[in-house]
Scaffold this active site. Sequence first.
Site, short mmCIF file in Angstrom:
data_model
loop_
_atom_site.label_atom_id
_atom_site.label_comp_id
_atom_site.label_asym_id
_atom_site.label_seq_id
_atom_site.Cartn_x
_atom_site.Cartn_y
_atom_site.Cartn_z
N GLU A 295 0.83 -1.19 0.00
CA GLU A 295 0.00 0.00 0.00
C GLU A 295 0.87 1.25 0.00
OE1 GLU A 295 -2.65 -0.43 3.31
OE2 GLU A 295 -3.49 -2.28 2.52
N CYS B 164 5.77 -5.32 15.96
CA CYS B 164 5.35 -4.34 16.97
C CYS B 164 3.90 -4.65 17.36
CB CYS B 164 5.48 -2.92 16.42
SG CYS B 164 7.19 -2.51 16.02
N GLY C 235 6.59 -2.11 6.36
CA GLY C 235 7.96 -2.59 6.43
C GLY C 235 8.89 -1.69 7.22
N GLU C 236 10.05 -2.25 7.52
CA GLU C 236 11.11 -1.52 8.23
C GLU C 236 12.17 -1.15 7.18
OE1 GLU C 236 12.41 -0.23 11.31
OE2 GLU C 236 13.91 0.22 9.79
N SER D 253 11.73 6.42 8.39
CA SER D 253 11.27 6.10 9.74
C SER D 253 11.69 4.69 10.11
CB SER D 253 9.75 6.24 9.79
OG SER D 253 9.28 5.84 11.06
N LEU E 262 9.49 5.41 18.57
CA LEU E 262 9.92 5.23 19.96
C LEU E 262 8.83 4.49 20.75
CD1 LEU E 262 12.22 5.92 21.92
CD2 LEU E 262 10.95 7.97 22.54
N HIS E 263 7.70 5.11 20.89
CA HIS E 263 6.48 4.51 21.46
C HIS E 263 6.55 4.16 22.95
CE1 HIS E 263 5.19 4.64 17.42
NE2 HIS E 263 5.94 3.64 17.01
N ASN F 157 -4.81 4.15 16.07
CA ASN F 157 -5.93 3.78 15.20
C ASN F 157 -6.28 2.32 15.46
OD1 ASN F 157 -5.91 6.22 13.46
ND2 ASN F 157 -3.85 5.46 13.02
S1 SF4 Z 1 8.57 -1.78 12.28
FE1 SF4 Z 1 6.83 -0.48 11.59
S2 SF4 Z 1 5.75 -1.74 10.05
FE2 SF4 Z 1 7.13 -3.10 11.20
S3 SF4 Z 1 5.84 -3.98 12.81
FE3 SF4 Z 1 6.88 -2.18 13.71
S4 SF4 Z 1 5.44 -0.44 13.37
FE4 SF4 Z 1 4.79 -2.13 12.04
#
Ligand code: SF4
Length: 372
Positions: free
Chosen positions: A96, A120, A163-164, A195, A218-219, A294
Amino acid sequence: MANAELKPNLLDLDLADCERLVLGLGFKAFHGRSLFKWIHKHGVVEYDAMTDLSRALRDALRETVEIRLPRIIHDQPSADGTIKWIVELEDGQRIETVFIPEGRRTTVCVSSQVGCALDCSFCATATQGFNRNLTVGEIAGQIWHATRQMGSAPSNVVMMGMGEPLANFDAVVKAMDIMQDDFAYMIAKTRLTLSTSGIVPNIYRLREVSDVSLAVSLHAPNDALRDELVPINRKYPLAELLPACKAYVGSDKRRRITWEYVMLDGINDSLAHAKQMIRLLEGIPSKVNLIPFNPFPGNQYGTSPPERIEAFRARLAGAGIFTMTRKTRGDEIAAACGQLVGRVEDRTRRLGRVAVAIPLNDGVRAGKAATP
Ligand code: SF4
């Protein structure tokens, strides 16, 4: 999927590659620049329409290489102007890409992998598992399409889709070079943001080869919580991540790290967490984006109430950290952050075998677990 029968894809080539290709075919290098410009600047993918290339060169190209674009198979506009494109790749996988207009600014959110291996716990993409890295052409192809769809190149690009990006390092760096090229999309380095969830060795590598803006998911402001929310933290804890980010900024006064922080009700959104954040970010030029979560089906988290988000923001801002609460754009089409799911065939079962998916370049080998 790469197929031995297929000719190389021109979309995978940057400007220098195009020049080398054309030289190798016995023509002058500047024709390679024209070729690159036709594809990316003018959106032309038919050799016969590349009118300043000689017929002999066009024939030689036809013999040697192809131009294969991913395909937009569906677009989902949202009332706020956001558009989510479902993009199908050569092997039938889907990713996407999201277009977000905001006044004169247009942002395209680009995917770098089919799915994601990092698991994550609040992320919709993670629920789909991981299939494969995107090629340079599949990443740059998303900008090619966005530019054609909207009539001009976007002003901003965020490598923040599925993706990362630092787990697909080489392809992402090359695709970002194409995005920045004057003969292609001319995206300014300050308007191109990668990111990452924090693959520390590759933050140092990125510093060597690129000067795009860096955002970090970070989160959580402490290891115990971040281990849970962003499991790559078990391999690269905050004590390693923070110095890497500091090094990325270096002595450049114009740079700062953007910290992404999803606000999860009762999990990471207290004033005590805000205080920890303030201590954590001390000495690093920072901007914080608070992202209202979300919700998506099957996930255990809830969205923090607006007043708690505002209290958190005010506490950080009071400590001199530039902090914004991000508007949730496109959430009714599931195009908001952490909601990109595509249609992914999970071949890795994620984090248990994450080393297979991540060329970490730090001694970790495929097959050896990346997590403790
Ligand atoms: S790195 Fe980004 S896309 Fe991958 S699981 Fe974590 S938040 Fe989701």
